[in-house]
Write a protein that holds these residues in place. Structure first.
Motif, mmCIF file in Angstrom:
data_model
loop_
_atom_site.group_PDB
_atom_site.id
_atom_site.type_symbol
_atom_site.label_atom_id
_atom_site.label_comp_id
_atom_site.label_asym_id
_atom_site.label_seq_id
_atom_site.Cartn_x
_atom_site.Cartn_y
_atom_site.Cartn_z
ATOM 1 N N THR A 35 -9.044 1.344 8.487
ATOM 2 C CA THR A 35 -10.404 1.774 8.123
ATOM 3 C C THR A 35 -10.999 2.607 9.260
ATOM 4 O OG1 THR A 35 -10.635 -0.269 6.862
ATOM 5 C CG2 THR A 35 -12.668 0.914 7.381
ATOM 6 N N ALA A 57 -11.568 1.507 1.387
ATOM 7 C CA ALA A 57 -11.784 2.103 2.727
ATOM 8 C C ALA A 57 -11.632 3.625 2.697
ATOM 9 C CB ALA A 57 -10.795 1.508 3.727
ATOM 10 N N VAL A 110 -3.520 9.613 -0.914
ATOM 11 C CA VAL A 110 -3.126 8.248 -0.523
ATOM 12 C C VAL A 110 -1.669 8.058 -0.951
ATOM 13 C CG1 VAL A 110 -3.570 5.786 -0.881
ATOM 14 C CG2 VAL A 110 -5.482 7.411 -0.861
ATOM 15 N N ALA A 133 -1.841 4.515 4.979
ATOM 16 C CA ALA A 133 -1.912 3.097 5.347
ATOM 17 C C ALA A 133 -0.656 2.353 4.888
ATOM 18 C CB ALA A 133 -3.161 2.457 4.738
ATOM 19 N N SER A 173 -2.301 2.128 8.910
ATOM 20 C CA SER A 173 -2.860 0.773 9.096
ATOM 21 C C SER A 173 -1.744 -0.148 9.573
ATOM 22 C CB SER A 173 -3.402 0.246 7.767
ATOM 23 O OG SER A 173 -3.569 -1.163 7.827
ATOM 24 N N PHE A 219 -2.202 -3.611 9.459
ATOM 25 C CA PHE A 219 -2.565 -4.933 8.929
ATOM 26 C C PHE A 219 -1.263 -5.707 8.628
ATOM 27 C CE2 PHE A 219 -3.958 -7.742 5.445
ATOM 28 C CZ PHE A 219 -5.011 -8.355 6.077
ATOM 29 N N GLY A 227 -5.131 -3.207 13.198
ATOM 30 C CA GLY A 227 -4.839 -2.011 13.988
ATOM 31 C C GLY A 227 -4.595 -0.825 13.086
ATOM 32 N N TYR A 274 -4.618 -1.082 -7.525
ATOM 33 C CA TYR A 274 -5.945 -1.533 -7.103
ATOM 34 C C TYR A 274 -6.890 -1.361 -8.281
ATOM 35 C CZ TYR A 274 -4.399 -0.851 -2.262
ATOM 36 O OH TYR A 274 -3.740 -0.928 -1.067
HETATM 37 C C1 LIG Z 1 -4.728 2.750 1.142
HETATM 38 C C2 LIG Z 1 -5.429 2.019 2.234
HETATM 39 N N1 LIG Z 1 -6.263 2.693 3.032
HETATM 40 C C3 LIG Z 1 -6.906 2.088 4.059
HETATM 41 C C4 LIG Z 1 -6.749 0.754 4.309
HETATM 42 C C5 LIG Z 1 -7.514 0.112 5.402
HETATM 43 O O1 LIG Z 1 -6.691 -0.432 6.389
HETATM 44 P P1 LIG Z 1 -7.171 -1.680 7.287
HETATM 45 O O2 LIG Z 1 -7.069 -2.896 6.445
HETATM 46 O O3 LIG Z 1 -6.205 -1.665 8.424
HETATM 47 O O4 LIG Z 1 -8.567 -1.383 7.705
HETATM 48 C C6 LIG Z 1 -5.899 0.001 3.502
HETATM 49 C C7 LIG Z 1 -5.717 -1.428 3.752
HETATM 50 O O5 LIG Z 1 -5.397 -2.220 2.947
HETATM 51 C C8 LIG Z 1 -5.220 0.645 2.436
HETATM 52 O O6 LIG Z 1 -4.401 -0.043 1.637
#
Ligand SMILES: Cc1ncc(COP(=O)(O)O)c(C=O)c1O
Length: 378
Positions: A54, A81, A124, A152, A174, A176, A186, A318
């Motif tokens: 994010t 995000a 994305v 990410a 990302s 995560f 991070g 999602y």
């Molecule tokens: C497509 C996408 N963008 C951005 C993010 C944000 O990442 P973070 O969770 O590290 O903030 C995520 C996290 O799940 C994501 O799946």
């Protein structure tokens, strides 16, 4: 319960973190630059590290100078995000529908959504599968807008033999725990343009200017630093960079394991009536972060519940972003982006993580049974 995603931590990771904890630097130390240089080798462009995916997106939008009145084109199938960090700059979020096979943004829909206010196209890489970057690059160049890639899900993926990170103007990652590698929390920003990366970096480090040649205030001593534009503190500490360096050294192993698991699923679940499996275009090599299947919409919830009841952790990725109440308030209505809506209605993400391939044939048998006729298990 088998989780749908999970980190993989080994003794080397633990030793690296312990060594960082015992060092002189918990944050702003040498491991930050080391991790950034190692990342550059993998993603093919210079990087800065930040505290989340994010934060990386927030820095990317700061770097392009996003302002109120600007428009940003994004796909609905993403985590919020992607949009939230642009909306916080006062930008208008414009949606462009996705392609049915990858759930990545459709370049034709992007082209149709361009206006004189468009500042950036934000793609994305859903599930790790790279977007149609050449087509988006051509549109971005034609209309003189930025191309940002929210990767990410996609560190380690390649597009036409080029690493994700080396193609868009700015790419964000990302780290995560469910992602392809982790630092707990991070993220990173990569850019093929040094001036964009410098702007992202400055935003992530409180906006502080430390280069004396750029000073507006020239009367102060050696201690001086000054702020020209506001920024935030998104610095990733050395302790987490240590984990990142260690994880990154195994990214290629993680990728082969994820691709192996992908192939196992493809083999075990092919030919099931009403079930659509993810497909990989022949010019990409995806570091599969998710294994997203599609089932009949009317059965999705019961299949989801049966999978959970049988100890199989699943997720739905999602809800179309424009369904969120925050976008409803801005006038969006369900049905505006039918391909995204249909994808969401049918999507289930099955467990996909490095250790999941320890699962037995029984696991795949159970999955097949539930997917073929979940009612039998009730
Ligand atoms: C497509 C996408 N963008 C951005 C993010 C944000 O990442 P973070 O969770 O590290 O903030 C995520 C996290 O799940 C994501 O799946």
């Amino acid at each position: 319960m088998i989780p749908y995603g999970r980190h993989s931590i080994n003794d080397d990771d633990i030793a690296a973190v312990v060594a960082a904890l015992k060092s002189d630097w918990l944050t702003t130390g040498p491991l930050v630059e080391k991790f950034e240089l190692e990342l550059e080798k993998v993603v093919g462009a210079p990087c800065i590290t930040v505290t989340s995916g994010t934060a990386a997106l927030h820095c990317a939008y700061a770097a392009i100078g996003l302002e109120p009145g600007d428009e940003v084109i994004t796909p609905p199938i993403t985590f919020i995000a992607t949009q939230a960090t642009a909306a916080l700059f006062g930008a208008k979020i414009v949606f462009a529908d996705v392609q049915p096979d990858t759930a990545n943004v459709d370049p034709m829909a992007v082209e149709a959504a361009i206006t004189p206010q468009t500042k950036a196209i934000v793609a994305v890489d859903f599930a790790g599968h790279p977007t149609d970057l050449d087509e988006l690059r051509a549109i971005a160049d034609k209309h003189k807008v930025f191309l940002i890639e929210d990767a990410a899900h996609a560190i380690g993926s390649t597009y036409k033999n080029r690493p994700v990170g080396s193609i868009a103007d700015i790419t964000t990652f990302s780290f995560f725990p469910t992602k392809n590698m982790t630092t707990g929390e991070g993220g990173a920003v990569a850019s093929i343009y040094p001036e964009l990366l410098e702007k992202a970096k400055r935003f992530s480090r409180q906006g502080l200017v430390r280069n004396k040649d750029e000073f507006i205030i020239t009367s102060e001593g050696r201690w001086h630093q000054e702020v020209h534009e506001f920024g935030l503190n998104y610095r990733l500490p050395d302790v987490l960079c240590a984990l990142g360096i260690s994880q990154l050294s195994r990214l290629h192993t993680f990728k082969s394991r994820r691709r192996e698991i992908f192939q196992k699923y493809q083999k075990a679940l092919s030919g099931l009536c009403g079930v659509t499996l993810p497909a990989e275009r022949d010019y990409v090599s995806s570091n599969w972060h998710l294994y997203p299947i599609q089932v009949p919409a009317e059965k999705r919830e019961s299949i989801f519940n049966d999978l959970v009841a049988n100890g199989i952790g699943v997720q739905v990725n999602y809800i179309p972003a424009y369904w969120h109440p925050v976008f409803k308030k801005l006038g969006h209505k369900r049905g505006e982006f039918p391909i995204s809506d249909d994808f969401y209605a049918r999507e289930i993400s099955l467990p996909m993580w490095v250790g999941v391939d320890k699962l037995s044939d029984d696991y795949f048998d159970l999955l097949r049974t539930i997917l073929v006729d979940q009612r039998e298990l009730k």
